[in-house]
Motif scaffolding. Structure first.
Motif, PDB file in Angstrom:
ATOM      1  N   UNK A 236       0.811  -1.214   0.000  1.00 44.71           N
ATOM      2  CA  UNK A 236       0.000   0.000   0.000  1.00 44.71           C
ATOM      3  C   UNK A 236       0.850   1.272   0.000  1.00 44.71           C
ATOM      4  N   UNK A 237       0.334   2.275  -0.675  1.00 44.36           N
ATOM      5  CA  UNK A 237       0.930   3.610  -0.589  1.00 44.36           C
ATOM      6  C   UNK A 237      -0.194   4.563  -0.211  1.00 44.36           C
ATOM      7  N   UNK A 238       0.061   5.369   0.790  1.00 48.35           N
ATOM      8  CA  UNK A 238      -0.963   6.344   1.180  1.00 48.35           C
ATOM      9  C   UNK A 238      -0.332   7.721   1.302  1.00 48.35           C
ATOM     10  N   UNK A 239      -0.983   8.658   0.683  1.00 50.35           N
ATOM     11  CA  UNK A 239      -0.436  10.000   0.592  1.00 50.35           C
ATOM     12  C   UNK A 239      -1.472  11.001   1.089  1.00 50.35           C
ATOM     13  N   UNK A 240      -1.020  11.951   1.902  1.00 54.04           N
ATOM     14  CA  UNK A 240      -1.903  13.054   2.273  1.00 54.04           C
ATOM     15  C   UNK A 240      -1.343  14.317   1.651  1.00 54.04           C
ATOM     16  N   UNK A 241      -2.176  15.077   1.020  1.00 52.70           N
ATOM     17  CA  UNK A 241      -1.649  16.327   0.458  1.00 52.70           C
ATOM     18  C   UNK A 241      -2.668  17.454   0.563  1.00 52.70           C
ATOM     19  N   UNK A 242      -2.117  18.638   0.609  1.00 55.78           N
ATOM     20  CA  UNK A 242      -2.942  19.825   0.795  1.00 55.78           C
ATOM     21  C   UNK A 242      -2.636  20.835  -0.292  1.00 55.78           C
ATOM     22  N   UNK A 243      -3.691  21.245  -0.954  1.00 53.75           N
ATOM     23  CA  UNK A 243      -3.545  22.301  -1.956  1.00 53.75           C
ATOM     24  C   UNK A 243      -4.018  23.600  -1.302  1.00 53.75           C
ATOM     25  N   UNK A 244      -3.169  24.606  -1.359  1.00 49.60           N
ATOM     26  CA  UNK A 244      -3.494  25.892  -0.731  1.00 49.60           C
ATOM     27  C   UNK A 244      -3.448  26.977  -1.806  1.00 49.60           C
TER      28      UNK A 244
END
Ligand code: BGC
Length: 768
Positions: A236-244
């Protein structure tokens, strides 16, 4: 048409789409929009880009790049994703060849969730979820997971793509991208081309599962990317990302704000961000939700519309309009029409009063634009723009449509003859005053608008000395097909109303707030003789009356036009894309109208008898094409008032599904016409509350005349009236109003013209 051709219902808040259809891409993007009144991120797959109408529209970024069309800018996309599995590019368009995708949208919290299964790489799954935060309006948070990875080589290209979709762009230039490897933050700076507004898009990310083995930064002219080689963890690969996103209109230093938020959001993590966001929605729904019992599809459709009306409104600002397509795309220039006051506003008037106030304050802040328009056209006072952006200057071009047969431009007069937008704003101020009791607003802001609109009407109106009456000649009413008409009943009645309210507040201020009035008189150089003139006009303005058949003529000599129907006219079209209206369209010399007009008069003014309502409804209904999405909800309200619950319901079906089951072409005659019809969305609230529940407001207070269609067992909605909260329950044969315990006053209201009083914490139940 069957809704299942478009989506399936998961539950009363969740819609699902299985197997994507290319011809629906535009509609998915709009219908599954994550928004918060500051930005709108279209419902597209992570791997999609401008070819599939990916866009993130940012409020307050008006730009006139092509010298013709001022519109909002789209931000660079910081959720850009390119996935390679063993070197094979994955999830790319056409996705049908590679993946089976299921989209889910939760309208309670505006959460877009996508699940794709690979057809080419056995079992591989992508699940991605995102929302546009209501806790931090500049944030779109995303959780992206790849699972069932079996010893595959995974390459992920993340980054910020500035090569965006534009209708009349490009709107961005001077791109500069940077990567801060310490903080794991990328950002891309740019500015708008003509208006020179700085725009910063930042991306922060972290891997929750998986390990970066190799990282490379790639700078392109309009973009910045990171190429990552990733090792999976437990497949598994899990990514959290935030666009601002921040613009120079939000902060003096948008870059530092964007970086700060990018860091902070990374620290908080997706789950926490989501909780904070959901808490804001929970508060909103306490007053804004409408519960429909007995029909799950209709319930979901109602919430779809309420959601879109809410996210279209820039509630955070008193300087911005609600766009006719909200922030779902750039169409209609992110600008306000009369839709804003007459369709979007009513819901806020009785739920989120502060937002209603901001919407009206926007009209106050744009008074100078309206004054300029009046002056340029030789009038006085405030003539509001037909299409109004941030400054209130007229954005509506003189040439709106093209004659598809000759190829020549058509000179439409929406911008200079469709004057009802000004009295419509006065009308909204009065209703705000009634609904909120906020006299302070009227004295400090509203009165100036009312006086300037009255002044405009005074300068625009003509005195017919032979008939000893005031007339409004050369105009167009809500029905846009008939331009250059005289005495449009809707406009004349609205104008009289606007004049009367200006006079009312003039004398109220003179008696109760003489100093404030004096200040305003000096500020706008108002003379008493002007007020006397308003009085005379309001008494002598020509108001078309019902004739011997109880019919009110839409405008002078309308009844002399050819009497036919929209179906007949369709057969007269040479080209399906022809414009039906003025000066040469098929409807012009006929009684076929584009949208509610006399009926629109009835929804706003309850001054006619039931006989008159019936006669006109029956007359105009078959002659209305409903060529505008604004129309069905207004017919529905009048149908319900006449007790015709099933007809109201038929109109509900027409109105509530305009976007949900849209088969409209995305592009017509070279012009993009997609996007959410926000007026229809706001119209659903009216249809239920003013239609089925028959709610009206006047100086005496609230009144109800409930009726309900067979399909619905019960409707529950909430009201915020003069700072007191109520819950209404409308059943098949009953109506109940409950007052919140914390209310500080008794409510007097009427149902079927009988008066009731309601103490805090108590309920009144009526059987009918
Ligand atoms: C309607 C107008 C409306 C505009 C924006 C037009 O098609 O005729 O009444 O204001 O669309 O929604």
């Amino acid at each position: 048409m069957n809704y299942e051709d478009f989506f399936s219902i998961k539950d009363d808040w969740n819609l699902q789409i299985e197997g994507l259809k290319e011809e629906q891409f535009v509609h998915y993007g709009s219908n599954l929009l994550c928004g918060n009144g500051y930005l709108g991120y279209r419902g597209t797959l992570d791997e999609w880009d401008k070819e599939q109408y990916q866009a993130c529209v940012i409020t307050d970024t008006y730009d006139l790049a092509d010298g013709k069309w001022k519109e909002l800018s789209n931000s660079p996309n910081a959720l850009t994703t390119e996935l390679r599995v063993d070197g094979q590019k994955f999830g790319d368009y056409p996705e049908q060849d590679q993946m089976i995708t299921e989209l889910n949208f939760n309208y309670k919290y505006g959460i877009f969730r996508r699940k794709s299964k690979s057809k080419t790489v056995n079992d591989l799954e992508i699940v991605s979820e995102r929302f546009a935060s209501y806790d931090n309006l500049h944030l779109i948070a995303n959780n992206y997971q790849i699972s069932k990875i079996k010893k595959k080589k995974i390459e992920l290209k993340l980054g910020i793509n500035g090569d965006v979709w534009d209708l009349n762009g490009p709107h961005l230039e001077n791109f500069k991208g940077e990567y801060d490897s310490q903080k794991n933050i990328l950002y891309l700076k740019a500015n708008t081309v003509e208006s020179k507004i700085p725009l910063v898009t930042a991306l922060s990310f972290k891997l929750i599962k998986g390990k970066i083995k190799n990282l490379k930064v790639e700078n392109e002219k309009k973009s910045i990317y990171l190429l990552l080689n990733i090792e999976a963890e437990a497949e598994k690969i899990e990514l959290e990302r935030n666009m601002i996103v921040y613009s120079g209109n939000d902060r003096e230093n948008p870059l530092s704000s964007a970086i700060k938020d990018a860091e902070l959001t990374l620290e908080l993590g997706y789950q926490k961000l989501k909780e904070k966001h959901q808490a804001v929605w929970d508060e909103k729904w306490k007053l804004m939700d409408i519960e429909i019992k007995g029909n799950l599809l209709d319930q979901l459709a109602v919430r779809f519309n309420l959601y879109h009306n809410i996210i279209a409104a820039p509630a955070h600002s008193e300087h911005l309009p609600i766009g006719a397509r909200g922030l779902s795309c750039q169409a209609y220039q992110g600008a306000a029409f009369w839709d804003q006051e007459i369709f979007n506003l009513p819901m806020f008037l009785f739920t989120e009063t502060e937002t209603a106030k901001n919407i009206l304050k926007y009209r106050y802040h744009t008074l100078n634009g309206a004054r300029k328009k009046a002056k340029d056209l030789g009038y006085e006072g405030a003539f509001y723009a037909w299409i109004s952006g941030k400054s209130g200057k007229e954005l509506c071009p003189s040439f709106f449509f093209k004659d598809v047969i000759s190829g020549r431009k058509i000179r439409n007069h929406f911008n200079d003859w469709q004057i009802h937008v000004s009295p419509d704003i006065s009308y909204a101020i009065w209703n705000y005053y009634l609904a909120s009791g906020d006299l302070d607003f009227v004295i400090n802001y509203g009165a100036e608008i009312l006086f300037e609109v009255a002044r405009f009407l005074h300068s625009r109106i003509h005195f017919n000395q032979y008939k000893d009456q005031y007339e409004i000649i050369r105009l167009l009413g809500p029905d846009e097909y008939h331009e250059n008409v005289d005495n449009n009943a809707f406009t004349n009645y609205q104008s009289q109303f606007a004049l009367k309210k200006a006079i009312y507040f003039y004398y109220k201020m003179e008696n109760e707030y003489p100093e404030k009035l004096q200040q305003l008189i000096e500020k706008i150089q108002l003379s008493e003789s002007e007020v006397t003139a308003w009085q005379e006009i309001s008494e002598k303005i020509y108001l078309p009356q019902p004739d011997q058949n109880n019919l009110i003529e839409q405008f002078d000599d309308y009844f002399d036009l050819e009497d036919t129907t929209a179906e007949v006219l369709e057969n007269r079209l040479i080209d399906q894309e022809e414009y039906w209206g003025w000066p040469n369209g098929v409807a012009v010399f006929t009684q076929v109208i584009k949208q509610a007009d006399i009926i629109q008069l009835f929804t706003l003014h309850d001054i006619f008898s039931e006989e008159v309502l019936t006669a006109n409804y029956d007359y105009y209904e078959p002659r209305t094409q409903h060529g505008s999405s604004l129309s069905p909800s207004q017919y529905a309200v009048v149908a319900a008032r006449l007790g015709r619950a099933e007809e109201c319901y038929d109109y509900f079906k027409k109105s509530a599904f305009i976007d949900l089951m849209s088969t409209n072409k995305a592009v017509s005659g070279g012009t993009f016409i997609g996007g959410i019809h926000t007026a229809a969305a706001g119209g659903i609230w009216q249809l239920i509350v003013n239609g089925f529940a028959g709610m009206k407001i006047d100086k005496r207070g609230l009144s109800f005349k409930p009726v309900l269609c067979q399909d619905w067992k019960e409707v529950n909605f909430n009201l915020n009236y003069q700072d007191k909260k109520f819950k209404a329950v409308l059943g098949q044969n009953s109506f109940k109003l409950t007052a919140a315990v914390e209310n500080n006053e008794i409510l007097k209201f009427s149902v079927f013209e009988k008066e009731y009083t309601l103490k805090p914490g108590k309920e009144v139940k009526i059987k009918f």
